[in-house]
Design a protein around this motif. Structure first.
Motif, PDB file in Angstrom:
ATOM      1  N   LYS A 265      17.628   5.831 103.639  1.00 46.46           N
ATOM      2  CA  LYS A 265      17.892   5.177 104.929  1.00 46.46           C
ATOM      3  C   LYS A 265      18.849   4.008 104.766  1.00 46.46           C
ATOM      4  O   LYS A 265      19.695   3.749 105.629  1.00 46.46           O
ATOM      5  CB  LYS A 265      16.579   4.713 105.562  1.00 46.46           C
ATOM      6  CG  LYS A 265      15.773   5.860 106.155  1.00 46.46           C
ATOM      7  CD  LYS A 265      14.540   5.362 106.879  1.00 46.46           C
ATOM      8  CE  LYS A 265      13.763   6.535 107.505  1.00 46.46           C
ATOM      9  NZ  LYS A 265      12.539   6.092 108.197  1.00 46.46           N
ATOM     10  N   ASP A 266      18.723   3.297 103.644  1.00 50.87           N
ATOM     11  CA  ASP A 266      19.642   2.197 103.356  1.00 50.87           C
ATOM     12  C   ASP A 266      21.063   2.720 103.152  1.00 50.87           C
ATOM     13  O   ASP A 266      22.034   2.123 103.640  1.00 50.87           O
ATOM     14  CB  ASP A 266      19.176   1.453 102.105  1.00 50.87           C
ATOM     15  CG  ASP A 266      20.021   0.219 101.818  1.00 50.87           C
ATOM     16  OD1 ASP A 266      20.156  -0.636 102.724  1.00 50.87           O
ATOM     17  OD2 ASP A 266      20.558   0.112 100.704  1.00 50.87           O
ATOM     18  N   ILE A 267      21.180   3.849 102.463  1.00 55.43           N
ATOM     19  CA  ILE A 267      22.482   4.484 102.258  1.00 55.43           C
ATOM     20  C   ILE A 267      23.086   4.912 103.589  1.00 55.43           C
ATOM     21  O   ILE A 267      24.268   4.706 103.854  1.00 55.43           O
ATOM     22  CB  ILE A 267      22.349   5.694 101.306  1.00 55.43           C
ATOM     23  CG1 ILE A 267      22.181   5.207  99.866  1.00 55.43           C
ATOM     24  CG2 ILE A 267      23.555   6.622 101.410  1.00 55.43           C
ATOM     25  CD1 ILE A 267      21.837   6.297  98.884  1.00 55.43           C
ATOM     26  N   GLN A 268      22.265   5.528 104.453  1.00 52.60           N
ATOM     27  CA  GLN A 268      22.736   5.971 105.768  1.00 52.60           C
ATOM     28  C   GLN A 268      23.247   4.799 106.599  1.00 52.60           C
ATOM     29  O   GLN A 268      24.284   4.889 107.271  1.00 52.60           O
ATOM     30  CB  GLN A 268      21.607   6.697 106.511  1.00 52.60           C
ATOM     31  CG  GLN A 268      21.257   8.045 105.902  1.00 52.60           C
ATOM     32  CD  GLN A 268      19.946   8.606 106.436  1.00 52.60           C
ATOM     33  OE1 GLN A 268      19.073   7.866 106.888  1.00 52.60           O
ATOM     34  NE2 GLN A 268      19.781   9.919 106.354  1.00 52.60           N
ATOM     35  N   LYS A 269      22.512   3.693 106.529  1.00 52.12           N
ATOM     36  CA  LYS A 269      22.902   2.492 107.272  1.00 52.12           C
ATOM     37  C   LYS A 269      24.228   1.935 106.759  1.00 52.12           C
ATOM     38  O   LYS A 269      25.142   1.645 107.538  1.00 52.12           O
ATOM     39  CB  LYS A 269      21.801   1.439 107.141  1.00 52.12           C
ATOM     40  CG  LYS A 269      22.083   0.154 107.908  1.00 52.12           C
ATOM     41  CD  LYS A 269      20.948  -0.844 107.703  1.00 52.12           C
ATOM     42  CE  LYS A 269      21.247  -2.174 108.407  1.00 52.12           C
ATOM     43  NZ  LYS A 269      20.165  -3.169 108.168  1.00 52.12           N
ATOM     44  N   LYS A 270      24.334   1.787 105.442  1.00 49.19           N
ATOM     45  CA  LYS A 270      25.562   1.246 104.845  1.00 49.19           C
ATOM     46  C   LYS A 270      26.754   2.177 105.083  1.00 49.19           C
ATOM     47  O   LYS A 270      27.868   1.723 105.332  1.00 49.19           O
ATOM     48  CB  LYS A 270      25.363   1.040 103.335  1.00 49.19           C
ATOM     49  CG  LYS A 270      24.461  -0.129 102.988  1.00 49.19           C
ATOM     50  CD  LYS A 270      24.292  -0.243 101.477  1.00 49.19           C
ATOM     51  CE  LYS A 270      23.395  -1.420 101.096  1.00 49.19           C
ATOM     52  NZ  LYS A 270      23.177  -1.488  99.627  1.00 49.19           N
ATOM     53  N   SER A 271      26.498   3.477 104.989  1.00 48.18           N
ATOM     54  CA  SER A 271      27.553   4.468 105.208  1.00 48.18           C
ATOM     55  C   SER A 271      28.087   4.394 106.638  1.00 48.18           C
ATOM     56  O   SER A 271      29.296   4.489 106.876  1.00 48.18           O
ATOM     57  CB  SER A 271      27.023   5.868 104.920  1.00 48.18           C
ATOM     58  OG  SER A 271      27.987   6.846 105.199  1.00 48.18           O
TER      59      SER A 271
END
Length: 258
Positions: free
Chosen positions: A217-223
């Protein structure tokens, strides 16, 4: 060798120059794509290794969790590809602008050749020669002005190649460093293996769930944030290049009409 002969040679060389420029452009594009594929492949392999090593630690057969792992890896790859797509848009737009600028430079040189030939006509009136000289000067200035766009595009192409690796490494940082390292003696090692045979299944499931619920979820947000930044960057580049082309045309018109 007079001026006409020199200009004729220059004009003939333009055809060869176009071929060379296209070949260089294709090599640059192929190099960029190769770098992208390498970055993407390496990051996915690191994540696969992470889940494999975690399975070993908790004494689990990774094949039993293949569906969950594949889901995570597909989403992970999807987010990487999302960033790549945005950089590709910037790269290809800048690439096209640069090629257009290079073509306009060659057109300007060809126009200078044509005008110079016409000016050698003895039957031309003085005012016609003056007008042609203004056009010739304007073409020479246009050629120089398009060099600014070419240089800016080349800088942007280098920026894409350098920044995409930096952004992907920051957003999709490897989890390998989080692996638990055990430096215990043989007794403790055996004890840990036996203990993980009993509790390892639950612990490994928690590893997968934690990655899905937190890291992914952190990756999705940053992406998503980075994708928006890159969209705005592309818009800024397009506006900048359009403005530069307008200024070049205004300078050309002003030189010709004065």
């Amino acid at each position: 060798m007079d001026k006409i002969d020199i200009i004729e040679i220059l004009n003939n060389n333009l055809q060869e120059l176009s071929i060379v420029e296209n070949e260089i452009g294709m090599l640059e594009l192929a190099k960029y794509q190769k770098i992208i594929e390498k970055i993407k492949s390496e990051n996915i392999k690191k994540m696969e290794k992470y889940f494999e090593e975690q399975a070993k630690i908790y004494n689990q057969k990774i094949s039993k969790y293949q569906d969950e792992i594949e889901y995570i890896l597909k989403e992970y790859e999807k987010q990487i590809q999302n960033i790549i797509n945005k950089y590709d848009e910037i790269y290809l737009n800048v690439f096209k602008v640069r090629q257009n600028a290079l073509n306009n430079q060659k057109i300007s040189i060809a126009n200078i050749v044509t005008i110079t030939k016409k000016m050698n006509n003895e039957n031309l009136k003085q005012e016609e020669k003056v007008q042609m000289e203004s056009i010739r000067i304007a073409c020479a200035q246009k050629k120089l002005d398009y060099s600014i766009i070419v240089e800016e595009c080349e800088a942007r192409i280098k920026w894409c190649t350098a920044n995409i690796e930096k952004d992907i490494n920051e957003i999709f940082e490897s989890k390998i460093q989080e692996l638990e390292i055990y430096k215990d003696d043989i007794f403790q090692k055996v004890k840990r293996i036996l203990f993980n045979k009993i509790t390892g299944k639950g612990k490994y499931k928690r590893v997968l769930n934690k990655y899905k619920e937190e890291s992914l979820k952190d990756i999705q947000k940053k992406s998503k944030i980075k994708s928006k930044e890159l969209v705005y960057t592309l818009k800024g580049i397009v506006i900048q290049m359009d403005e530069a082309k307008k200024q070049i045309l205004n300078i050309y018109d002003s030189t010709v009409n004065n």
